[in-house]
Design a protein around this motif. Sequence first.
Motif, PDB file in Angstrom:
ATOM      1  N   ALA A   1       3.262   8.667  25.362  1.00 22.72           N
ATOM      2  CA  ALA A   1       2.424   9.784  24.032  1.00 22.72           C
ATOM      3  C   ALA A   1       3.483  10.997  24.587  1.00 22.72           C
ATOM      4  CB  ALA A   1       1.566   9.678  24.021  1.00 22.72           C
ATOM      5  N   PRO A   2       3.174  11.420  23.855  1.00 24.79           N
ATOM      6  CA  PRO A   2       3.070  12.944  24.636  1.00 24.79           C
ATOM      7  C   PRO A   2       1.884  13.271  25.549  1.00 24.79           C
ATOM      8  CG  PRO A   2       3.809  13.051  22.105  1.00 24.79           C
ATOM      9  CD  PRO A   2       3.720  12.123  22.576  1.00 24.79           C
ATOM     10  N   PHE A   3       2.477  14.167  26.436  1.00 22.78           N
ATOM     11  CA  PHE A   3       1.548  14.875  27.409  1.00 22.78           C
ATOM     12  C   PHE A   3       1.623  15.937  28.162  1.00 22.78           C
ATOM     13  CE2 PHE A   3       4.732  12.298  29.771  1.00 22.78           C
ATOM     14  CZ  PHE A   3       5.208  13.741  30.789  1.00 22.78           C
ATOM     15  N   THR A   4       0.832  16.479  28.914  1.00 23.36           N
ATOM     16  CA  THR A   4       0.216  18.315  29.255  1.00 23.36           C
ATOM     17  C   THR A   4       0.903  17.768  31.093  1.00 23.36           C
ATOM     18  OG1 THR A   4      -1.266  18.918  27.553  1.00 23.36           O
ATOM     19  CG2 THR A   4      -0.759  20.226  29.249  1.00 23.36           C
ATOM     20  N   LEU A   5       1.397  19.007  30.578  1.00 18.09           N
ATOM     21  CA  LEU A   5       2.176  18.954  32.153  1.00 18.09           C
ATOM     22  C   LEU A   5       2.247  20.375  32.680  1.00 18.09           C
ATOM     23  CD1 LEU A   5       5.004  17.646  33.544  1.00 18.09           C
ATOM     24  CD2 LEU A   5       3.094  16.933  33.714  1.00 18.09           C
TER      25      LEU A   5
END
Length: 188
Positions: free
Chosen positions: A68-72
């Motif tokens: 799944a897309p994720f945040t960095l």
Amino acid sequence: MRLFAAVLPSTEAVTELREALAAVDRGTGLRWTDEAGWHFTLAFMGEVPDPLLPDLHARLARAASRTAPFTLRLHGAGHFGEHALWAGAAGALDSLRLLAERADAAARRAGVPMEQHRRYTPHLTLARSRGGGGGGGGLGTYVDALAGFEGTPWRVDTLSLVRSNLPTSGVPGERPRYETAAAWPLTG
């Protein structure tokens, strides 16, 4: 082709890092990485024979489809011994590590001879020492200068397969050129 799987920082993240580095006295003891070379390597594959590419692409596509897309965000800095200065990451590091594991496994299953597996350390290389000895104390000065750097979060939604074109001209200071050979959306 000389390949690696990577997460590329957003345009905004690159701009913020460029601005943070503008405030740092870069000196001459390091070879600074061009912005085009800023990436989070997930799995370095080295030279990959052409016959392995279709299976490698299929397996990397599957790895992306399971993630799944994720945040960095870019966060602070560190160094590996006396050899490399890097910017760190914060945010969904477990997701980044999982994607690195999946990219490594995809390459291995496609028949790419990989180095010995070790725990993934998220980092974006900023500079390397000239001749292998930049002095950890010297790198520590840069780490201290960038310690408070906090980038704006961005959404990681793509797994990229990047081709590294090594210098061929023999001109001192020439750097590798990077081009995205393929990319897959994270849809897991």
